[in-house]
Write a protein that holds these residues in place. Sequence first.
Motif, PDB file in Angstrom:
ATOM      1  N   SER A 215       2.421   9.497  12.725  1.00  0.00           N
ATOM      2  CA  SER A 215       1.753   9.649  11.621  1.00  0.00           C
ATOM      3  C   SER A 215       0.745   8.244  11.535  1.00  0.00           C
ATOM      4  CB  SER A 215       2.764   9.698  10.539  1.00  0.00           C
ATOM      5  OG  SER A 215       3.369   8.449  10.326  1.00  0.00           O
ATOM      6  N   TYR A 216       0.009   8.571  10.522  1.00  0.00           N
ATOM      7  CA  TYR A 216      -1.114   7.463  10.127  1.00  0.00           C
ATOM      8  C   TYR A 216      -1.372   7.652   8.431  1.00  0.00           C
ATOM      9  CZ  TYR A 216      -5.737   5.126   9.659  1.00  0.00           C
ATOM     10  OH  TYR A 216      -6.523   4.212   9.357  1.00  0.00           O
ATOM     11  N   ARG A 217      -1.231   6.774   7.805  1.00  0.00           N
ATOM     12  CA  ARG A 217      -1.508   6.955   6.281  1.00  0.00           C
ATOM     13  C   ARG A 217      -0.536   8.052   5.680  1.00  0.00           C
ATOM     14  NH1 ARG A 217      -7.228   5.405   4.284  1.00  0.00           N
ATOM     15  NH2 ARG A 217      -7.824   3.858   5.701  1.00  0.00           N
ATOM     16  N   GLY A 218       0.371   8.106   6.223  1.00  0.00           N
ATOM     17  CA  GLY A 218       1.372   9.047   5.614  1.00  0.00           C
ATOM     18  C   GLY A 218       1.355  10.432   6.173  1.00  0.00           C
ATOM     19  N   LEU A 219       0.240  10.892   6.664  1.00  0.00           N
ATOM     20  CA  LEU A 219      -0.027  12.200   7.273  1.00  0.00           C
ATOM     21  C   LEU A 219       0.535  12.612   8.636  1.00  0.00           C
ATOM     22  CD1 LEU A 219      -3.498  13.084   5.630  1.00  0.00           C
ATOM     23  CD2 LEU A 219      -1.371  13.461   4.782  1.00  0.00           C
TER      24      LEU A 219
ATOM     25  N   ASP B   5      -8.664   0.244  10.041  1.00  0.00           N
ATOM     26  CA  ASP B   5      -8.797   0.242   8.613  1.00  0.00           C
ATOM     27  C   ASP B   5      -7.669  -0.360   7.840  1.00  0.00           C
ATOM     28  OD1 ASP B   5     -10.417   0.293   6.253  1.00  0.00           O
ATOM     29  OD2 ASP B   5     -10.170   1.928   5.796  1.00  0.00           O
ATOM     30  N   GLY B   6      -7.040  -1.424   8.350  1.00  0.00           N
ATOM     31  CA  GLY B   6      -5.933  -1.803   7.514  1.00  0.00           C
ATOM     32  C   GLY B   6      -4.614  -1.085   7.499  1.00  0.00           C
ATOM     33  N   ALA B   7      -4.661   0.125   8.038  1.00  0.00           N
ATOM     34  CA  ALA B   7      -3.549   0.843   7.947  1.00  0.00           C
ATOM     35  C   ALA B   7      -2.828   1.096   9.323  1.00  0.00           C
ATOM     36  CB  ALA B   7      -3.520   2.230   7.206  1.00  0.00           C
ATOM     37  N   ILE B   8      -1.507   1.213   9.589  1.00  0.00           N
ATOM     38  CA  ILE B   8      -0.951   1.107  10.786  1.00  0.00           C
ATOM     39  C   ILE B   8      -0.340   2.667  11.054  1.00  0.00           C
ATOM     40  CG2 ILE B   8      -0.028  -0.953  10.575  1.00  0.00           C
ATOM     41  CD1 ILE B   8       2.892   0.108   9.960  1.00  0.00           C
TER      42      ILE B   8
ATOM     43  N   ALA C  57       3.265  -6.870  12.385  1.00  0.00           N
ATOM     44  CA  ALA C  57       3.233  -5.612  11.775  1.00  0.00           C
ATOM     45  C   ALA C  57       3.780  -5.487  10.558  1.00  0.00           C
ATOM     46  CB  ALA C  57       3.759  -4.588  12.671  1.00  0.00           C
TER      47      ALA C  57
ATOM     48  N   TYR D 207       5.804   6.476   1.443  1.00  0.00           N
ATOM     49  CA  TYR D 207       6.202   5.321   1.845  1.00  0.00           C
ATOM     50  C   TYR D 207       5.293   4.260   1.358  1.00  0.00           C
ATOM     51  CZ  TYR D 207       2.785   5.406   5.712  1.00  0.00           C
ATOM     52  OH  TYR D 207       1.750   5.603   6.624  1.00  0.00           O
TER      53      TYR D 207
ATOM     54  N   PHE E 114       1.415   5.335   0.229  1.00  0.00           N
ATOM     55  CA  PHE E 114       0.891   6.497   0.704  1.00  0.00           C
ATOM     56  C   PHE E 114       1.673   7.629   0.221  1.00  0.00           C
ATOM     57  CE2 PHE E 114      -0.958   3.368   3.561  1.00  0.00           C
ATOM     58  CZ  PHE E 114      -2.225   3.778   3.388  1.00  0.00           C
TER      59      PHE E 114
ATOM     60  N   SER F 203      -1.986  -5.561  17.050  1.00  0.00           N
ATOM     61  CA  SER F 203      -1.453  -6.915  17.002  1.00  0.00           C
ATOM     62  C   SER F 203      -0.045  -7.330  17.855  1.00  0.00           C
ATOM     63  CB  SER F 203      -1.062  -7.012  15.224  1.00  0.00           C
ATOM     64  OG  SER F 203      -0.119  -6.160  14.854  1.00  0.00           O
TER      65      SER F 203
ATOM     66  N   LYS G 125       0.804  -1.145   0.003  1.00  0.00           N
ATOM     67  CA  LYS G 125       0.087  -0.012  -0.068  1.00  0.00           C
ATOM     68  C   LYS G 125       0.863   1.090   0.022  1.00  0.00           C
ATOM     69  CE  LYS G 125      -4.344  -1.047   2.535  1.00  0.00           C
ATOM     70  NZ  LYS G 125      -4.175  -1.989   3.769  1.00  0.00           N
TER      71      LYS G 125
ATOM     72  N   ARG H  61       3.270   0.825  15.417  1.00  0.00           N
ATOM     73  CA  ARG H  61       2.991   0.115  14.135  1.00  0.00           C
ATOM     74  C   ARG H  61       2.277  -1.227  14.189  1.00  0.00           C
ATOM     75  NH1 ARG H  61       9.663   0.585  12.376  1.00  0.00           N
ATOM     76  NH2 ARG H  61       9.358   2.829  11.635  1.00  0.00           N
ATOM     77  N   ASN H  62       2.193  -1.726  15.549  1.00  0.00           N
ATOM     78  CA  ASN H  62       1.276  -2.692  15.673  1.00  0.00           C
ATOM     79  C   ASN H  62      -0.227  -2.121  15.700  1.00  0.00           C
ATOM     80  OD1 ASN H  62       2.249  -5.718  15.587  1.00  0.00           O
ATOM     81  ND2 ASN H  62       3.822  -4.479  17.188  1.00  0.00           N
TER      82      ASN H  62
ATOM     83  N   ARG I  35      -3.463  -0.687  14.265  1.00  0.00           N
ATOM     84  CA  ARG I  35      -4.218  -0.835  12.890  1.00  0.00           C
ATOM     85  C   ARG I  35      -5.605  -0.143  12.962  1.00  0.00           C
ATOM     86  NH1 ARG I  35      -1.877  -5.914   9.972  1.00  0.00           N
ATOM     87  NH2 ARG I  35      -1.063  -5.993  12.034  1.00  0.00           N
TER      88      ARG I  35
ATOM     89  N   GLU J 120       3.562   0.533   2.737  1.00  0.00           N
ATOM     90  CA  GLU J 120       3.251  -0.545   4.133  1.00  0.00           C
ATOM     91  C   GLU J 120       3.332  -1.879   3.158  1.00  0.00           C
ATOM     92  OE1 GLU J 120       0.050   1.775   6.659  1.00  0.00           O
ATOM     93  OE2 GLU J 120      -0.287  -0.527   6.499  1.00  0.00           O
TER      94      GLU J 120
ATOM     95  N   LEU K  63       9.040  -6.809  12.341  1.00  0.00           N
ATOM     96  CA  LEU K  63       8.161  -6.811  13.316  1.00  0.00           C
ATOM     97  C   LEU K  63       7.485  -8.284  12.997  1.00  0.00           C
ATOM     98  CD1 LEU K  63       6.982  -3.661  14.756  1.00  0.00           C
ATOM     99  CD2 LEU K  63       8.736  -4.826  15.747  1.00  0.00           C
TER     100      LEU K  63
ATOM    101  N   TYR L  94       7.219   0.016  18.189  1.00  0.00           N
ATOM    102  CA  TYR L  94       6.589  -1.322  18.332  1.00  0.00           C
ATOM    103  C   TYR L  94       4.937  -1.249  18.432  1.00  0.00           C
ATOM    104  CZ  TYR L  94       5.423  -6.193  19.547  1.00  0.00           C
ATOM    105  OH  TYR L  94       4.532  -7.204  19.612  1.00  0.00           O
TER     106      TYR L  94
END
Lengths: 343, 381
Positions: free
Chosen positions: B132-136, B67-70, A54, A65, A10, B24, A8, B62-63, B65, A67, A51, B59
């Motif tokens: 950040s989330y989804r690049g923002l 809607d599928g994005a970290i 993740a 970047y 972004f 996760s 994915k 990034r774990n 999530r 994912e 990880l 850690y």
Amino acid sequence: MNPSFSAKYFDGQSSRPHEVTATVDGATIELRGATLERTFPLGEARVSERLAHAPRLITFTDGSYCEVADQPSLDAALAATGFRDSLVVRLQSRWRYAVAALVATVGVFVLGYLYVLPWAARLAAQQIPPEVEARIGQDAVAWIEKKVFEPTHLPPDQRARIVEKFAQIAPHDAREYRVEFRKSRIGPNALAFPGGLIVVTDELVALAPSDEAVLGVLAHELGHIEHRHLLRRLITSTVTGAVATLLAGDASGIATALPATLADLSYSRGMEREADDYAIERLRAAGLPLAPLADLLEKMEAAHAERNKAGKGTGVGVEGYLSTHPDTAERVRKLRSAAAEAK
Amino acid sequence: MTEQSDYASPAALAAPRRFQVEFSGTGGEYFRIWIVNLLLTIVTLGIYSAWAKVRKMQYFYRNTRVDGAIFDYHGRPGAILKGRIIVLVLAMAYNLSFRFSLTAGIVVALALAVAMPWLLAQSQRFRLHNSSYRGLRFRFLGTVGEAYMIYGLPLLVVLAVGVAMAQMGLQAQRGVEPGFAFIASMLIGYGVLLLLWPYLHYRFKRYQHANSAFGNTQSAFAGKVSRFYIYYAIALAALVGVAVLVFGSISMLGPKRGYGSVFLFGAGLVLFYVVLLAIGPYISARVQNHVWNTTRIGAVGFESAVKARKLVWIVMSNLVLIVFTLGLFTPFAAVRSKRYRLQSVAVLSGDDLANFVSASASEVAAIGEGAADLFDVDFAL
């Protein structure tokens, strides 16, 4: 065939994800999807650490970047570029390294506690200027004075005699060495304070078979002052307390009080030996006998055992002459053999 | 600051989509990171702790999530190390200054009081700016001025009490008994602080939740201070209630001294401590729910459903396990409570969260985030 994986992407400008297929081709990484097509130099892309559950991130210089959830394909692509996980990541990745790290951590604590901390405390204590040392001593005296001491009942001429003889063994340096007498509820005891003050209890003088025995104790206490034992213990207990607090975090209470207390006990033994050696040297130099000190030690041991049986602890936080001396027999033996040598 | 009046509850959103937050991370994996962090921090005499913090934050981020994005954490170890050194120096100055003289202590304490709100605002800014989330990136728009408004009064009270106690200590050394006025003013100080505490907690949460931004979209907060007072009142009532119950029943038993009453006394004391320890997680659960349920980022709302009873159980059993494993359970405990707190939250949105855009360069410059590079220091510990 060039290694590739799905990701994915972004772009860093909006929160909209772009499903792409990334292909590593020589020195570049190409992203291809329904909505965009981009190529980045491979050398400038950074991949995040592995990880277990993740996705990994491949970040490009413009802040955009990928994912990557498909770890096996990414691994294959990374392997093809010669990428290697950092040492820390490899350490974190396996249980046997984690266990080794645990053992090493415990080892570092034990070694640090047994060897490094005493060494560092000695070094640090030596750096403390005499004025500061004297001041710490004054604070300690003020604190303890009200708790356990009352004015002495000893006859003035006996006190004068001991003070006069003490002058023979007291070293001549920046400190101001003094002996004072107090009646106390801690039994036969002597306390050495940084800066040079030694407080002897009436009970100790009463118990001593002779002035020489009291002088033996004073020589021993001089050893504590000369070697800056109280300062060293202050430093070590401060450090152990701070480390325990850092480690325990919120779950403090008992957990933090315990190590600090243990520290005090185990350091004292080595220091007592050091003070005894100092006393032997001093008494010999002044031509005074060692046997009276050995006799007094035995009597004090008996007296303290008696008091403990009667359920009267010292009840004070500061260690006295005997409260931390579990090896009296060994110490007496050493004094006696030193006395025999002298003859 | 004005109250947000245009606030609508998430349920009022047109056919909201619901994205449950997923976590996760596992205790076992985090244990390995934790123990390596600990070892390297010790052998580098604490210097590695900055790198350790980055690994830990990454850690957990990034774990996590939605809607599928970290989420991701971008804090640089250098900035964190810098902040830690500054905090260490300040703490040492504070601890040592009172040993020199009361005046030196007061001067350092005042300097700290002046610096503290700035430090706290800065740490807030650092944390969000590096998330950040989804690049923002997230951003923190709260002003230092507001931080002074929030922390100014409690800091003054704490300082006054601290100085009073130092003064009393000095007097006690000279054998002077503390005067009545002295003790009274200290009690009043503590009383004021206690009464103000729920309000300050509310103000702090408002400061955080009304001044955050995701990309160019600012958050809004409609939490109510009355709720904070209710939570604290319930906690206080529970504590007083159990104290009255326990000590009342013990005194009712009267002077009969047997093993029975000793046992009862012990059991009562344990019960009292259990309630005391339960207060933290209880308030934290209630506050998390209220704060997130009344926070919006643009058209996005949140739903937090932490059960106080469950969080109390997690926190207390964690504590017991940490003690019995001599601390080795710590990383498992951290994952366990984090997972519960995070997975109790859902994001509610009318669309698929894809329509946020980053703040423009001029917006970033306007709130002085350019200066964030200059002051790129993390003061959070």
